[in-house]
Scaffold this active site. Structure first.
Site, PDB file in Angstrom:
ATOM      1  N   TYR A  13      -0.760  -0.278  10.348  1.00  0.00           N
ATOM      2  CA  TYR A  13      -0.754  -1.012   8.968  1.00  0.00           C
ATOM      3  C   TYR A  13       0.178  -0.504   7.810  1.00  0.00           C
ATOM      4  O   TYR A  13       0.599  -0.897   7.304  1.00  0.00           O
ATOM      5  CB  TYR A  13      -2.174  -0.472   7.518  1.00  0.00           C
ATOM      6  CG  TYR A  13      -2.687  -0.728   7.089  1.00  0.00           C
ATOM      7  CD1 TYR A  13      -3.332  -1.700   7.045  1.00  0.00           C
ATOM      8  CD2 TYR A  13      -2.411  -0.052   5.970  1.00  0.00           C
ATOM      9  CE1 TYR A  13      -3.694  -2.038   5.488  1.00  0.00           C
ATOM     10  CE2 TYR A  13      -2.955   0.152   4.278  1.00  0.00           C
ATOM     11  CZ  TYR A  13      -3.682  -1.641   4.229  1.00  0.00           C
ATOM     12  OH  TYR A  13      -3.611  -1.559   2.849  1.00  0.00           O
TER      13      TYR A  13
ATOM     14  N   SER B  63       1.161  -1.208  -0.047  1.00  0.00           N
ATOM     15  CA  SER B  63      -0.057  -0.206   0.178  1.00  0.00           C
ATOM     16  C   SER B  63       1.097   1.291  -0.173  1.00  0.00           C
ATOM     17  O   SER B  63       2.393   1.384   0.432  1.00  0.00           O
ATOM     18  CB  SER B  63      -0.712   0.031   1.126  1.00  0.00           C
ATOM     19  OG  SER B  63      -1.244   1.256   1.828  1.00  0.00           O
TER      20      SER B  63
HETATM   21  P1  NAP Z   1     -11.175  -6.790   1.737  1.00  0.00           P
HETATM   22  O1  NAP Z   1     -11.961  -6.777   0.943  1.00  0.00           O
HETATM   23  O2  NAP Z   1     -11.161  -6.212   3.375  1.00  0.00           O
HETATM   24  O3  NAP Z   1     -10.518  -8.437   1.653  1.00  0.00           O
HETATM   25  C1  NAP Z   1     -10.105  -8.833   2.639  1.00  0.00           C
HETATM   26  C2  NAP Z   1      -9.335 -10.277   1.917  1.00  0.00           C
HETATM   27  O4  NAP Z   1      -8.535 -10.430   2.969  1.00  0.00           O
HETATM   28  C3  NAP Z   1     -10.715 -10.776   2.632  1.00  0.00           C
HETATM   29  O5  NAP Z   1     -10.904 -12.542   1.701  1.00  0.00           O
HETATM   30  C4  NAP Z   1     -10.637 -11.754   4.140  1.00  0.00           C
HETATM   31  O6  NAP Z   1     -10.593 -13.283   4.051  1.00  0.00           O
HETATM   32  C5  NAP Z   1      -8.782 -11.802   3.690  1.00  0.00           C
HETATM   33  N1  NAP Z   1      -8.015 -12.466   4.803  1.00  0.00           N
HETATM   34  C6  NAP Z   1      -8.485 -11.325   6.098  1.00  0.00           C
HETATM   35  N2  NAP Z   1      -7.292 -11.855   7.033  1.00  0.00           N
HETATM   36  C7  NAP Z   1      -7.522 -12.238   6.348  1.00  0.00           C
HETATM   37  C8  NAP Z   1      -6.802 -14.061   7.375  1.00  0.00           C
HETATM   38  N3  NAP Z   1      -6.014 -13.921   8.611  1.00  0.00           N
HETATM   39  N4  NAP Z   1      -6.416 -15.311   6.838  1.00  0.00           N
HETATM   40  C9  NAP Z   1      -6.603 -15.766   5.401  1.00  0.00           C
HETATM   41  N5  NAP Z   1      -7.354 -14.254   4.724  1.00  0.00           N
HETATM   42  C10 NAP Z   1      -7.410 -13.228   5.743  1.00  0.00           C
HETATM   43  O7  NAP Z   1      -9.968  -6.501   1.459  1.00  0.00           O
HETATM   44  P2  NAP Z   1      -8.439  -5.614   0.380  1.00  0.00           P
HETATM   45  O8  NAP Z   1      -9.631  -3.979   0.078  1.00  0.00           O
HETATM   46  O9  NAP Z   1      -9.277  -6.416  -1.021  1.00  0.00           O
HETATM   47  O10 NAP Z   1      -7.472  -6.041   0.893  1.00  0.00           O
HETATM   48  C11 NAP Z   1      -7.295  -6.592  -0.001  1.00  0.00           C
HETATM   49  C12 NAP Z   1      -5.156  -6.111   0.014  1.00  0.00           C
HETATM   50  O11 NAP Z   1      -5.371  -5.490  -0.668  1.00  0.00           O
HETATM   51  C13 NAP Z   1      -4.909  -5.800   1.449  1.00  0.00           C
HETATM   52  O12 NAP Z   1      -3.488  -6.563   1.400  1.00  0.00           O
HETATM   53  C14 NAP Z   1      -5.263  -4.763   1.630  1.00  0.00           C
HETATM   54  O13 NAP Z   1      -4.201  -3.859   2.513  1.00  0.00           O
HETATM   55  C15 NAP Z   1      -4.568  -4.485  -0.016  1.00  0.00           C
HETATM   56  N6  NAP Z   1      -4.976  -2.662  -0.200  1.00  0.00           N
HETATM   57  C16 NAP Z   1      -6.209  -2.819  -0.333  1.00  0.00           C
HETATM   58  C17 NAP Z   1      -6.709  -1.121  -0.334  1.00  0.00           C
HETATM   59  C18 NAP Z   1      -8.232  -0.484  -0.872  1.00  0.00           C
HETATM   60  O14 NAP Z   1      -7.795   0.820  -0.591  1.00  0.00           O
HETATM   61  N7  NAP Z   1      -8.892  -1.524  -0.458  1.00  0.00           N
HETATM   62  C19 NAP Z   1      -5.308  -0.554  -0.314  1.00  0.00           C
HETATM   63  C20 NAP Z   1      -3.851  -0.860  -0.715  1.00  0.00           C
HETATM   64  C21 NAP Z   1      -4.298  -2.164  -0.262  1.00  0.00           C
HETATM   65  P3  NAP Z   1     -12.702 -13.430   4.780  1.00  0.00           P
HETATM   66  O15 NAP Z   1     -13.284 -13.123   3.213  1.00  0.00           O
HETATM   67  O16 NAP Z   1     -12.781 -14.633   4.639  1.00  0.00           O
HETATM   68  O17 NAP Z   1     -12.718 -12.154   5.513  1.00  0.00           O
END
Ligand code: NAP
Length: 246
Positions: free
Chosen positions: A156, A143
């Protein structure tokens, strides 16, 4: 972009948000995806049903990436069934925002354990499988907070900066074996991870982005597929920003 036919891909956080889009993109390009989710079985079941047309191309497993025992057991099953894998996407991640002075140990530890230690536990096992065929692609989803910082996200930001440090050292260990290790760094992407932002915060953050909008999950998936492809053979240790110019 490229053909992933016969390639085996492990994606963590595969059933929601960015990971879901990455999984769909790989499936559409012919790959077999072994996806991991954390605890949300309802989302996983809904996604499996939605992907019924892909048949045996998609497997979903519940596994906590921060628990090395669970990760080791997951990879033992993968090795038994597939022998090796071609691609790992470390995408699972959480936020537990608080100002540092108010932050409890649990909020610090959970974020470090899932975002950073999870990248370690998964990569450690994946590298061993990839070494068998002297080929592999590891992509870690970091990120911009890792370098820009954001108030309330010391846990984070530290976890995401840690992923970049891990990437840059691991790529030096695996380069000779044709295993590349890179990061994709999405900016603000409209997923459940950030759906707690107030309308005022959304407005302020969109104003920070030169393109004046949040990104789409598909725009992140496209970048991941490029780095995972054979076309990205000389790219390793890189961080690819997908953030509208942030
Ligand atoms: P999200 O919609 O909240 O989805 C998170 C995913 O991670 C879900 O599938 C969740 O599983 C899984 N997860 C959480 N804890 C876990 C664990 N202990 N073991 C295995 N799986 C786990 O998040 P997202 O926005 O798609 O983010 C995905 C990645 O992109 C993350 O690393 C985040 O930091 C990064 N990111 C996101 C953004 C943004 O703006 N969205 C920006 C920069 C970086 P469950 O469905 O079972 O809960």
């Amino acid at each position: 972009m490229t053909d992933f036919n016969a390639q085996k891909v492990v994606v963590s956080g595969a059933t929601r948000g960015i990971g879901r889009a990455i999984t769909l993109a790989f499936l559409e390009h012919g790959a077999t995806v072994i996806g991991i989710y954390g605890g949300n079985s309802a989302s996983a079941e809904a996604f499996q049903t939605e992907c019924a047309a892909f048949g045996e191309q998609l497997q979903l497993h519940q596994c906590d990436v921060s628990d090395s025992t669970q990760v080791d057991a997951f990879f033992a099953k993968v090795e038994e069934e597939f022998d090796t894998i071609d691609i790992l996407v470390n995408n699972a991640g959480i936020r537990r925002d608080k100002l540092l002075a108010m932050m409890d140990m649990e909020s610090w530890q959970q974020v470090i354990d899932i975002n950073l230690t999870g990248t370690f536990t998964m990569s450690r096992k994946a590298v061993l499988l990839m070494l068998k065929q002297k080929y592999g692609r590891i992509i870690n989803i970091t990120s911009p907070v890792s370098t820009m910082g954001l108030a309330g996200q010391t846990n984070y930001g530290a976890s995401k900066a840690g992923q970049i440090g891990l990437t840059r050292s691991l790529c030096k260990e695996t380069a000779k074996k044709k295993i590349t290790v890179n990061c994709v760094s999405p900016g603000f992407i409209g997923t459940e991870l950030i759906d707690d932002l107030s309308p005022e915060q959304v407005k302020a953050y969109k104003k920070m982005v030169p393109m004046r909008r949040f990104g789409k999950v598909e725009e992140v998936a496209d970048a991941v597929l490029f780095l995972a492809s054979k076309k990205a053979s000389y790219i390793t240790g890189a961080v690819l920003d997908i953030n509208g110019g942030l």
